[in-house]
Write a protein that holds these residues in place. Structure first.
Motif, short mmCIF file in Angstrom:
data_model
loop_
_atom_site.label_atom_id
_atom_site.label_comp_id
_atom_site.label_asym_id
_atom_site.label_seq_id
_atom_site.Cartn_x
_atom_site.Cartn_y
_atom_site.Cartn_z
N LEU A 51 -2.36 -18.84 -22.71
CA LEU A 51 -1.09 -19.44 -22.31
C LEU A 51 -1.14 -19.71 -20.80
O LEU A 51 -1.58 -18.87 -20.02
CB LEU A 51 0.06 -18.50 -22.64
CG LEU A 51 1.48 -19.01 -22.50
CD1 LEU A 51 1.72 -20.19 -23.43
CD2 LEU A 51 2.48 -17.90 -22.80
N ASP A 52 -0.69 -20.90 -20.40
CA ASP A 52 -0.66 -21.26 -18.98
C ASP A 52 0.15 -20.20 -18.22
O ASP A 52 1.32 -19.98 -18.52
CB ASP A 52 -0.01 -22.64 -18.83
CG ASP A 52 -0.01 -23.15 -17.40
OD1 ASP A 52 -0.04 -22.32 -16.47
OD2 ASP A 52 0.03 -24.38 -17.22
N PRO A 53 -0.43 -19.53 -17.22
CA PRO A 53 0.29 -18.48 -16.49
C PRO A 53 1.60 -18.96 -15.87
O PRO A 53 2.57 -18.20 -15.80
CB PRO A 53 -0.71 -18.05 -15.39
CG PRO A 53 -2.05 -18.42 -15.94
CD PRO A 53 -1.83 -19.67 -16.75
N GLU A 54 1.62 -20.22 -15.41
CA GLU A 54 2.86 -20.75 -14.83
C GLU A 54 3.95 -20.89 -15.89
O GLU A 54 5.13 -20.63 -15.63
CB GLU A 54 2.58 -22.11 -14.18
CG GLU A 54 1.64 -22.06 -12.99
CD GLU A 54 2.25 -21.34 -11.80
OE1 GLU A 54 3.47 -21.46 -11.59
OE2 GLU A 54 1.50 -20.65 -11.07
N LEU A 55 3.54 -21.30 -17.10
CA LEU A 55 4.51 -21.44 -18.19
C LEU A 55 5.03 -20.07 -18.61
O LEU A 55 6.24 -19.88 -18.84
CB LEU A 55 3.85 -22.15 -19.37
CG LEU A 55 4.73 -22.41 -20.60
CD1 LEU A 55 5.91 -23.30 -20.24
CD2 LEU A 55 3.91 -23.04 -21.73
N LEU A 56 4.12 -19.09 -18.69
CA LEU A 56 4.54 -17.73 -19.06
C LEU A 56 5.49 -17.17 -18.01
O LEU A 56 6.51 -16.55 -18.35
CB LEU A 56 3.31 -16.84 -19.19
CG LEU A 56 3.58 -15.37 -19.56
CD1 LEU A 56 4.32 -15.27 -20.89
CD2 LEU A 56 2.28 -14.58 -19.61
N ALA A 57 5.18 -17.39 -16.74
CA ALA A 57 6.05 -16.89 -15.67
C ALA A 57 7.43 -17.53 -15.76
O ALA A 57 8.45 -16.86 -15.54
CB ALA A 57 5.42 -17.18 -14.31
N PHE A 58 7.50 -18.82 -16.09
CA PHE A 58 8.81 -19.47 -16.24
C PHE A 58 9.61 -18.85 -17.37
O PHE A 58 10.78 -18.50 -17.19
CB PHE A 58 8.63 -20.97 -16.49
CG PHE A 58 9.87 -21.62 -17.04
CD1 PHE A 58 11.06 -21.64 -16.32
CD2 PHE A 58 9.88 -22.17 -18.32
CE1 PHE A 58 12.22 -22.21 -16.83
CE2 PHE A 58 11.03 -22.73 -18.85
CZ PHE A 58 12.20 -22.76 -18.10
N PHE A 59 8.99 -18.71 -18.55
CA PHE A 59 9.73 -18.15 -19.69
C PHE A 59 10.24 -16.74 -19.39
O PHE A 59 11.40 -16.42 -19.63
CB PHE A 59 8.85 -18.14 -20.94
CG PHE A 59 8.79 -19.45 -21.66
CD1 PHE A 59 9.94 -20.11 -22.05
CD2 PHE A 59 7.57 -20.04 -21.96
CE1 PHE A 59 9.89 -21.32 -22.71
CE2 PHE A 59 7.50 -21.25 -22.62
CZ PHE A 59 8.67 -21.90 -23.00
N ARG A 60 9.36 -15.90 -18.86
CA ARG A 60 9.77 -14.52 -18.58
C ARG A 60 10.85 -14.48 -17.50
O ARG A 60 11.80 -13.70 -17.58
CB ARG A 60 8.56 -13.69 -18.18
CG ARG A 60 7.58 -13.45 -19.32
CD ARG A 60 8.15 -12.51 -20.38
NE ARG A 60 8.27 -11.17 -19.90
CZ ARG A 60 7.29 -10.27 -19.88
NH1 ARG A 60 6.09 -10.60 -20.36
NH2 ARG A 60 7.48 -9.06 -19.41
N GLY A 61 10.70 -15.35 -16.49
CA GLY A 61 11.71 -15.39 -15.45
C GLY A 61 13.05 -15.90 -15.93
O GLY A 61 14.10 -15.56 -15.38
N ALA A 62 13.02 -16.72 -16.99
CA ALA A 62 14.25 -17.25 -17.57
C ALA A 62 14.87 -16.29 -18.60
O ALA A 62 15.88 -16.62 -19.22
CB ALA A 62 13.97 -18.59 -18.24
N GLY A 63 14.25 -15.14 -18.76
CA GLY A 63 14.79 -14.17 -19.71
C GLY A 63 14.39 -14.44 -21.15
O GLY A 63 14.99 -13.91 -22.08
N VAL A 64 13.39 -15.31 -21.33
CA VAL A 64 12.87 -15.59 -22.67
C VAL A 64 11.65 -14.67 -22.87
O VAL A 64 10.66 -14.80 -22.15
CB VAL A 64 12.45 -17.06 -22.83
CG1 VAL A 64 11.86 -17.31 -24.21
CG2 VAL A 64 13.65 -17.97 -22.59
N PRO A 65 11.72 -13.73 -23.82
CA PRO A 65 10.73 -12.66 -23.91
C PRO A 65 9.41 -13.09 -24.54
O PRO A 65 9.06 -12.69 -25.66
CB PRO A 65 11.44 -11.61 -24.76
CG PRO A 65 12.33 -12.41 -25.65
CD PRO A 65 12.80 -13.57 -24.82
N VAL A 66 8.65 -13.94 -23.83
CA VAL A 66 7.34 -14.39 -24.30
C VAL A 66 6.27 -13.40 -23.83
O VAL A 66 6.18 -13.10 -22.63
CB VAL A 66 7.02 -15.80 -23.78
CG1 VAL A 66 5.61 -16.22 -24.22
CG2 VAL A 66 8.05 -16.80 -24.28
#
Length: 376
Positions: free
Chosen positions: A314-329
């Motif tokens: 998974l693209d680290p930037e995409l993962l960081a966005f989801f987790r930062g948005a409170g989406v538990p990926v």
């Protein structure tokens, strides 16, 4: 696994799936009865322990039903992706020495036309869409419960239960031999390791990945051995259409969304580096929560607790966005040979950019001097 679920939670929902325009719910007792009816039909047909059945089907209730019935008979399920070509179907049938080929619909049946004549081991093709499973059930009315139970009891944990074929995207599909123990160990280990998620009857899981792949199949078995209810999506296309409402587009909304992405990513990068984010970063992130992040969480049902990503990194930037948005990926890692997961991130695992978590229960992992990942 299914009999245990029926004994524990027999009258409670196990599967919910869409049939036509309606959502249908099946209890654990009802599913077990369905499995036994299909298994009896397969026994009446003459399926013996160790006989292979090639199976081409999208993720669906019929996938789980057929899979469980074949394994109850001691049969060996050879997976065929629903997107496989006519040539790939024949390769898998021949490689597995399948006696039966079960396909989901008439389009798949057209791909298989002529396979009985071309594949020496293949005797018959069954199409679910035209009533194939009902025909199998009808065959089994003369098979007693005692005969079925005797067959089930003869199946050992070390018996081969499936040949899982790779997708064949880079070369001809290769078959990985899996035993009952492979899947059962995975299914029985995880619920005790994540009780808050898997022991809570109020929780549900949405299954949409292809079950011809080890990951989705393992997830199904894990959830059956837990207390959680399974919803089966009608397909990846419906998920994509649902997510369109979150598309920002251009103009002012696009600018706000882009800023929200950066705020979420910066927040998680500071968490990864320092264990927590600074006050200014926390404030910026909080400002976007009611106008961007909350809408994204709502699109995903509003109560997602654990979204697992596997396969390609998974693209680290995409993962960081989801987790930062409170989406538990959370990201995991595994192989077909490890029944999918051998490393995963349980709930509460501290965020580390690029990490796929810790060893899955029952596995040991190490990195060799040359960088090779070694799994036991």
């Amino acid at each position: 696994l299914y009999a245990d679920r029926a004994e524990r939670m027999g009258d409670e929902p196990l599967y919910t799936y869409k049939s036509g325009n309606d959502w249908v719910t099946v209890t654990a007792n009802e599913f077990l009865a369905d499995v036994r009816a299909v298994a009896k039909g397969l026994i009446h047909y003459g399926l013996k322990k160790g006989d292979a059945v090639a199976f081409m089907c999208r993720t669906s209730y019929d996938w789980d039903l057929t899979d469980a019935a074949i394994m109850a008979c001691g049969g060996v399920l050879a997976t065929v992706y629903d997107t496989d070509s006519a040539e790939q179907i024949r390769n898998i049938v021949n490689n597995s020495d399948a006696r039966l080929l079960i396909v989901q619909d008439t389009d798949m049946r057209k791909k298989a036309d002529g396979a009985v004549e071309e594949c020496p081991s293949l005797e018959h093709i069954i199409t679910i869409e035209t009533g194939g499973l009902d025909e199998i059930k009808a065959y089994g009315t003369t098979v007693s419960d005692e005969e079925l139970d005797e067959r089930i009891d003869s199946v050992k944990k070390t018996d081969l239960c499936s040949i899982v074929y790779t997708s064949g995207s880079t070369a001809a599909p290769k078959g990985v031999e899996m035993t009952h123990e492979h899947y059962c160990q995975t299914a029985l280990n995880l619920p005790a390791y994540m009780p808050d998620l898997l022991h809570d009857k109020r929780n549900t899981i949405l299954l949409f990945l292809p079950q011809a792949h080890s990951f989705a199949r393992a997830i199904n078995y894990i959830v059956v051995s837990s207390n959680v209810r399974i919803y089966i999506a009608t397909g990846i296309k419906t998920l994509i259409s649902d997510l369109q409402v979150a598309k920002a587009g251009h103009g002012p909304k696009g600018v706000v969304f882009a800023s929200a992405v950066v705020a979420a990513q910066n927040y998680m990068k500071e968490v990864s580096a320092n264990g927590k984010a600074g006050a200014l970063t926390r404030t910026r992130r909080a400002a976007f929560d009611p106008i961007v992040y909350s809408s994204l969480r709502e699109v995903l049902g509003g109560r997602a607790k654990w979204i697992v990503a596997g396969g390609a990194p998974l693209d680290p930037e995409l993962l960081a966005f989801f987790r930062g948005a409170g989406v538990p990926v959370y990201e995991g890692y595994g192989l077909t040979e490890t029944t999918a997961p051998c490393a995963f991130s349980p709930l509460g695992t501290p965020f580390h950019a690029g990490s796929v978590g810790i060893a899955f229960p029952g596995f040991s992992l190490r990195i060799a001097e040359d960088g090779e990942i070694q799994v036991k």
